[in-house]
Structure formats: structure tokens, C-alpha cells
Design a protein around this motif. Structure first.
Motif, short mmCIF file in Angstrom:
data_model
loop_
_atom_site.label_atom_id
_atom_site.label_comp_id
_atom_site.label_asym_id
_atom_site.label_seq_id
_atom_site.Cartn_x
_atom_site.Cartn_y
_atom_site.Cartn_z
N LEU A 77 0.94 -1.31 -0.10
CA LEU A 77 -0.01 0.17 0.08
C LEU A 77 0.86 1.27 -0.11
O LEU A 77 0.59 2.30 -0.69
N LYS A 78 1.86 1.31 0.68
CA LYS A 78 3.00 2.42 0.66
C LYS A 78 3.46 2.62 -1.08
O LYS A 78 3.44 3.73 -1.39
N GLN A 79 3.89 1.72 -1.62
CA GLN A 79 4.22 1.71 -3.01
C GLN A 79 3.08 2.21 -4.12
O GLN A 79 3.28 3.14 -4.88
N LEU A 80 1.64 1.60 -3.63
CA LEU A 80 0.62 2.20 -4.17
C LEU A 80 0.38 3.85 -4.11
O LEU A 80 -0.01 4.45 -5.03
N GLY A 81 0.66 4.13 -2.73
CA GLY A 81 0.47 5.57 -2.54
C GLY A 81 1.43 6.38 -3.34
O GLY A 81 1.27 7.41 -3.69
N GLU A 82 2.70 5.97 -3.36
CA GLU A 82 3.76 6.54 -4.03
C GLU A 82 3.51 6.81 -5.64
O GLU A 82 3.95 7.52 -6.00
N ILE A 86 -4.43 6.21 -12.15
CA ILE A 86 -5.43 6.74 -12.48
C ILE A 86 -6.36 6.09 -13.72
O ILE A 86 -7.51 5.89 -13.53
N ILE A 87 -5.49 5.88 -14.88
CA ILE A 87 -5.97 5.24 -16.11
C ILE A 87 -5.23 3.98 -16.22
O ILE A 87 -3.88 3.81 -16.45
N PRO A 88 -5.97 2.79 -15.88
CA PRO A 88 -5.30 1.59 -15.97
C PRO A 88 -4.70 1.11 -17.44
O PRO A 88 -5.57 1.66 -18.29
N ASP A 89 -3.74 0.41 -17.51
CA ASP A 89 -3.27 0.08 -18.80
C ASP A 89 -3.92 -1.58 -19.07
O ASP A 89 -3.94 -2.37 -18.27
N TYR A 95 -5.18 -5.64 -15.07
CA TYR A 95 -6.34 -5.07 -15.86
C TYR A 95 -7.57 -5.89 -15.60
O TYR A 95 -7.38 -7.17 -16.30
N THR A 96 -8.71 -5.45 -15.29
CA THR A 96 -10.08 -6.38 -15.40
C THR A 96 -10.97 -5.02 -15.54
O THR A 96 -11.26 -4.27 -14.78
N PHE A 103 -8.15 -2.30 -10.68
CA PHE A 103 -6.72 -2.66 -10.98
C PHE A 103 -5.81 -2.21 -9.92
O PHE A 103 -4.79 -2.83 -9.57
N THR A 104 -5.97 -1.23 -9.17
CA THR A 104 -5.16 -1.11 -7.91
C THR A 104 -5.18 -2.00 -7.01
O THR A 104 -4.06 -2.39 -6.43
#
Length: 175
Positions: A77-82, A86-89, A95-96, A103-104
Motif C-alpha cells: 500500500l505504501k508503494q501504491l500511494g507513491e 488513474i488510468i489502468p493499462d 487489468y480487469t 486494477f489498484t
């Protein structure tokens, strides 16, 4: 020289033989007690391994892995916050259906799995974790499907209208 018996001697002198006998008796009693302690320790250590030792080893391993899962999730979650997405690839493995939240979550699961697998490989494979002669071996996770996060609704007590992705009625999700 007048000879008196030992019991009627009032000169306050103790013959060396009495002191020697007293020290001899004291040393015999002390050595008997030490020998008894040694025998008790030897019998306690030579008893067969408790039946609860495998359960205790498993309980300790489960507690350690629960802590490791918690830290792996916090690191993810720290890495996700960093580095938020916003727009998934659509070419990504996470990707789903174009949903950025899903995605997150998939990305958080994958990062948690990666960190946890490193911990498992270094601490719980090839009999590295042992307790009283019993080893606990854990296989690394193959997929992130079994990892689940519980969302926690968070709201701000002040008004905030960000220009990108404003919160819904329920606020922001955190995990």
C-alpha cells in the motif's frame, strides 16, 4: 597437663577433628543435593519430546506469517500511494474491465504476494524454520487470487474538492 573430656572443656577451644568432621558432613550433604539436581535435570531433558511441540511450532509459524502478511500488505500500500494509477493499462496483468479500483487492488495483491514470497523463500523453505526438532515448510504463493483486502471508508471532516477523481458519497477507500 590435665586431660578433660571434650564435653566438659570450658576453654572455648574447638579441636580440629570436630571442625573436620563438621566440614566433611557439610560437603557430603551438599554433594548429595547437587547430585539430586543433576539427576532431575537429566530426567527432564531425556523425556521424550512433548506431543504439543509440533502444534507449538505451527502456532509460532502462523503468528510469524500473519505478521509478515501484514507488513507485506503495508509495504504494497505504501508503494501504491507513491505511484498511484488513474488510468489502468489494458495490457497489464492487473487489468480487469477498466475499473481503476480493481486494477489498484490487483496491483496491491501482486505486490503483497511478491514481498510475502521473498519472506517465505528466505525463512520457511528447506527446513529453515525449526522448533524443537520439528520444521515448518511453507510453499510460496503462486497467484494473488487468495489475497484479500478489507476496504475501510474514510471521510474528511473538511470540504475538499480535488480536480481529479472527487470522492463519492461514501468517501475514499483505503485498505
Amino acid at each position: 597437663m590435665v586431660k578433660t573430656s571434650l564435653w566438659h572443656n570450658d576453654t572455648a577451644k574447638v579441636p580440629l577433628a570436630v571442625i573436620g568432621v563438621f566440614l566433611l558432613l557439610l560437603s557430603v550433604m551438599l554433594s548429595i543435593n547437587i547430585l539430586r539436581m543433576d539427576v532431575r535435570m537429566a530426567t527432564a531433558m531425556s523425556k521424550p519430546v512433548e506431543i504439543s511441540a509440533p502444534d507449538t511450532a505451527l502456532t509460532y509459524a502462523k503468528a510469524d506469517l500473519a505478521r509478515a502478511i501484514n507488513y507485506a500488505g503495508m509495504d504494497a500500500l505504501k508503494q501504491l500511494g507513491e505511484t498511484p494509477v488513474i488510468i489502468p493499462d489494458n495490457n497489464s496483468a492487473y487489468y480487469t474491465d477498466g475499473d481503476p479500483d480493481e486494477f489498484t487492488l490487483n496491483r496491491a495483491r501482486a505486490l503483497t504476494r511478491h514481498t510475502l514470497n521473498i519472506y517465505i523463500k528466505t525463512n520457511y523453505m528447506y527446513d529453515r524454520y525449526a522448533y524443537r526438532g520439528y520444521a515448518v515448510n511453507v510453499e510460496p504463493l503462486e497467484t494473488w487470487d487468495g489475497i484479500d483486502f478489507q476496504p475501510i471508508r474514510m471521510k474528511l471532516k473538511r470540504s475538499l474538492v480535488p480536480p481529479v477523481m472527487p470522492p463519492g458519497e461514501n468517501g475514499y477507500d483505503t485498505y
